[in-house]
Design an enzyme around this catalytic site. Sequence first.
Site, short mmCIF file in Angstrom:
data_model
loop_
_atom_site.label_atom_id
_atom_site.label_comp_id
_atom_site.label_asym_id
_atom_site.label_seq_id
_atom_site.Cartn_x
_atom_site.Cartn_y
_atom_site.Cartn_z
N ASP A 46 0.87 -1.18 0.00
CA ASP A 46 0.00 0.00 0.00
C ASP A 46 0.91 1.23 0.00
O ASP A 46 2.14 1.13 0.11
CB ASP A 46 -0.98 -0.01 1.18
CG ASP A 46 -2.21 0.86 0.88
OD1 ASP A 46 -2.13 1.73 -0.02
OD2 ASP A 46 -3.25 0.69 1.54
C1 NOJ Z 1 -4.02 3.85 0.18
C2 NOJ Z 1 -5.23 2.97 0.32
O1 NOJ Z 1 -5.17 2.26 1.54
C3 NOJ Z 1 -5.41 1.98 -0.80
O2 NOJ Z 1 -6.64 1.36 -0.66
C4 NOJ Z 1 -5.26 2.66 -2.13
O3 NOJ Z 1 -5.45 1.73 -3.16
C5 NOJ Z 1 -3.91 3.31 -2.22
N1 NOJ Z 1 -3.76 4.29 -1.16
C6 NOJ Z 1 -3.67 3.99 -3.55
O4 NOJ Z 1 -4.44 5.11 -3.66
#
Ligand code: NOJ
Length: 746
Positions: free
Chosen positions: A289
């Site tokens: 993430d």
């Molecule tokens: C953080 C989020 O937790 C995740 O769900 C998302 O896909 C990513 N950022 C990218 O934006």
Amino acid sequence: MIKYIPHLLVVLLAGCSDSTGIPDYKRADLSVEKRVSDLLARMTIEEKAGQLNQLAGDLNTGPASGNADWQHKLQSIKNGEVGSMLNVVGAGKTKQVQQAALDSRLGIPLLFGYDVMHGYKTIFPIPLAEACSWDLVQIEKNATVAANETSAAGVHWTFGPMCDIGNDPRWGRVMEGAGEDPWLGAQIAASRVKGLQGNLDSNHILACVKHYAGYGAVEGGKEYAYTDMSRTELWNKYLPPYKAAVEAGAATVMNGFNTFEGTPVTGNKYLLDEVLKNKWNFKGFVVSDWNSIGEMVNWGYATDNKDAALKALTAGSMMDMETKALVAHIPELVKEGKVSMQLIDDAVGRILYYKFKLGLFDHPFAYSDEQREAATLLNEKHRKEALEAAKRSIILLQNENNALPLNNNTKKIALVGLFAQDKKHLFDFWVAQGDFNEAVSLQEGLQSVFANTAISYSQGYEADRAISNQTLIADAVNKARAADVVIVNIGLSGEIAGEARSLSDVSIPQNQIALLKELKKTGKKIIAVVSSGRPMILSEITGLCDAIVYTWILGTESGNAIAQVLSGKYNPSAKTVMSFPLAAGQIPVYYNHFRTGRPATANSNEVWVSRYRDISNEPLYPFGFGLSYTTFSYSNLELSDSALQRENTLRVKVTVTNTGSFDGEEVVQLYINDVTSSILRPVKELKGFKKVFLEKGESKVMEFILTNEELSFYDGAGNKVLEEGWFEVFAGGNSRDVLTTRFRLK
Ligand code: NOJ
């Protein structure tokens, strides 16, 4: 199914080219496996590290990480230092950025990823609402529309479906998932993957199962917080949706921000290596993430980014979103012998595999076609699907004296509520390229459905829950007095649903309660339309209104869908997939809880039992609950046998009758309970459902099959266990009001 076997690739040699001198990896006539191995053999370690590096483009969906300007980014891409970009969208823009990758030494195309959680330009109901439709066909269709639009805008990959079990409404991200039930969550996750990926042609996109694993268990519902649980809890409650999505062929998996057994999941070998890679035989790739590799330093699990890179890689993480730790440190980690070239080749090979599979080497701009983009985004067909999905996501929670549907000859409606008119509250954080100006407000929806009715409007309350504005209330009351019926749109703005939007208070704001109290005094019929990305505590409003319609956050066709439900053009059929708490102190409250050694009884004065002394244990609305304008009755719950031999199946039949005065759809639900087991099982577990349409007066016998699969559970090692003994079987229209019978497994 993917046939690529990474470790075999490294033994194959590059350099073979046909008589024209074209390198093998550029030859469309060769197999993907051959092309991947040829390319890997040509790559330097720096170029391999580059493939594992994902950079953000124009938009930050996480804390800004000091990304340089576009010129610098394009240069890094040309240098082969970037394998994927997120948040770069649009046919034109992706073409321009892709060109930089094609200009790199080996011309390896980029993979563009983007969060398309419930639509790209045509916005569908939030995933939690969509799940309440219990309509797998519609859910798959919604995902297909999202994929068609996304792929037309140059993007190859979405970061979804989100498969986290969520039972704490304080957590803003419950909106992204499918609620509190692992079995239903698994069905929905698989449907979403199928809809997004299709057969991976250029009208579809790669899916990403997130946030692996157990992110929904964040302590206190607080975003980015600690989680822990036993392995039996992990396997039985949290893993099923991720597993189902992987089995449905999801190409990628994303790490969560959370922890498991004392390690950040981004560096957790058990989850990534043992379970995902080995036990589930996952052949796709894992993306971190946003900065979750770097954040292992903040957790106190890694000393610096180099250590974090080592821990993430050796645990089984592959692509690095926004930390830039892998691209920076892989060459030295390999040189120092801390990370094997085989591990790097495995990770890079998996990513290249999908780049070939999507045809990006042969047609790098296949997804970046401006004409297709213009014809696809927000077209009429897509809006129609969004309307269908939105209607099917709306839950009727209360309907005293058949307050709804509204009569055709209603002369005057007083519409009250900021959210009914100001469109910016209609959309949540995850709306990709959706524009709230293109959405239909409740006011607009009512105006078109009730074309011959006078509809007055007043704002009623301020967005800020701390401000109780008496002038707004007085205006609403005046208009209510002059109307036959009051529709009051309350709840929470869509803007407070999603990532980084945890709330300590999920009750209806006091300024809205104050408004409702005054409206109630008018003696008019009051219909509360509650918008929110999460279940809220509604106990304070049940006595202040005649009907409660829970609309969640419905997307582009919001107002049209709600108006169709209020008018009875559509008879509501949705059922909640998260329990609605009676009071804040119950949170988390969920139907599939465990028993206790001291169960509460009907006697509310009993002392030495497991209960709250001040409130009931029961939620206000249980999992699976939702009303219709008609009524359904259940009878004749029958089993094909009272004893079942292992390996055999059991047929369960129940008769459902439409006893009311409207045609309607019912979600018939089947639950079981394993009465005695070596590892405790929940008091009820959903194991089947059917959505059935019944004309008024019509009866149908619904049949379900229970197999060993539904009757077994996981032990802590992730193996399925089937144990003899009694099982209870329940059938009904929600998890609380059920018929019961039992059988014995021998
Ligand atoms: C953080 C989020 O937790 C995740 O769900 C998302 O896909 C990513 N950022 C990218 O934006």
